[in-house]
Design a protein around this motif. Structure first.
Motif, PDB file in Angstrom:
ATOM      1  N   GLY A 107       1.416   8.472  -6.354  1.00  0.00           N
ATOM      2  CA  GLY A 107       1.373   9.894  -6.000  1.00  0.00           C
ATOM      3  C   GLY A 107       2.393  10.712  -6.776  1.00  0.00           C
ATOM      4  N   GLY A 113       1.201   3.450  -3.322  1.00  0.00           N
ATOM      5  CA  GLY A 113       0.662   4.791  -3.104  1.00  0.00           C
ATOM      6  C   GLY A 113       1.691   5.877  -3.355  1.00  0.00           C
ATOM      7  N   ALA A 122      -2.683   3.899  -8.607  1.00  0.00           N
ATOM      8  CA  ALA A 122      -3.395   4.486  -7.465  1.00  0.00           C
ATOM      9  C   ALA A 122      -4.520   3.567  -6.991  1.00  0.00           C
ATOM     10  N   ALA A 148       0.843  -1.206   0.000  1.00  0.00           N
ATOM     11  CA  ALA A 148       0.000   0.000   0.000  1.00  0.00           C
ATOM     12  C   ALA A 148       0.873   1.250   0.000  1.00  0.00           C
ATOM     13  N   ALA A 204      -2.976   0.802  -5.021  1.00  0.00           N
ATOM     14  CA  ALA A 204      -2.622   1.277  -3.677  1.00  0.00           C
ATOM     15  C   ALA A 204      -3.849   1.305  -2.771  1.00  0.00           C
ATOM     16  N   ALA A 205      -4.962   1.771  -3.303  1.00  0.00           N
ATOM     17  CA  ALA A 205      -6.203   1.829  -2.513  1.00  0.00           C
ATOM     18  C   ALA A 205      -6.670   0.420  -2.139  1.00  0.00           C
TER      19      ALA A 205
END
Length: 146
Positions: free
Chosen positions: A40, A36, A58, A32, A61-62
């Protein structure tokens, strides 16, 4: 320190998976954070180069974050963990296949590109391990799965 049931471990002691559950939660947390951070930076600095790839990173990552939190909740988060890990597996398989079939559609790598080859194929292995752990914890919890 919380007991093993709060870390995604089966409710019954002696089943041999509390350590595995902790390792899995840690791996999901690392993924994660890694996915992330990568997404980002990519979204902030190079979005116009490969928006689909960066948005998929992204999303990954979520999904990893949701899976981490759900697994850490133990039996209470089992259904959410199952859903998140299932979405992850489908994502890895679909994005992995599409990224190999049509490389032009993915001008830059995602976490799930090539079935996670940029991450030593762990994105492909991780959901399988997660689903196996959840399956084992359900069996250890009894016929009702609680």
């Amino acid at each position: 320190m919380p007991d093993d049931r709060t870390l995604g471990a089966p409710a019954q002691p002696g089943s041999g998976t509390p350590g595995a559950a902790r390792v899995l939660v840690a791996l999901y947390a690392v993924f994660a954070l890694a996915a992330g951070a990568r997404a980002g930076v990519q979204l902030a600095t190079r979005f116009d180069e490969a928006p689909l790839a960066y948005l998929l990173s992204a999303l990954a990552a979520a999904v990893y974050l949701v899976a981490t939190l759900a697994l850490a909740c133990g039996p209470a988060g089992r259904r959410v963990a199952l859903a998140a890990i299932s979405v992850e597996l489908v994502g890895v398989l679909v994005v992995g296949t599409l990224s190999l079939a049509d490389p032009a559609a993915f001008p830059d790598e995602t976490v799930w590109s090539g079935y996670g080859r940029g991450y030593l194929y762990l994105p492909l292995v991780l959901p399988v391990l997660g689903l196996l752990l959840l399956r084992g914890s359900r069996r250890a919890a009894g016929p009702t799965g609680r």
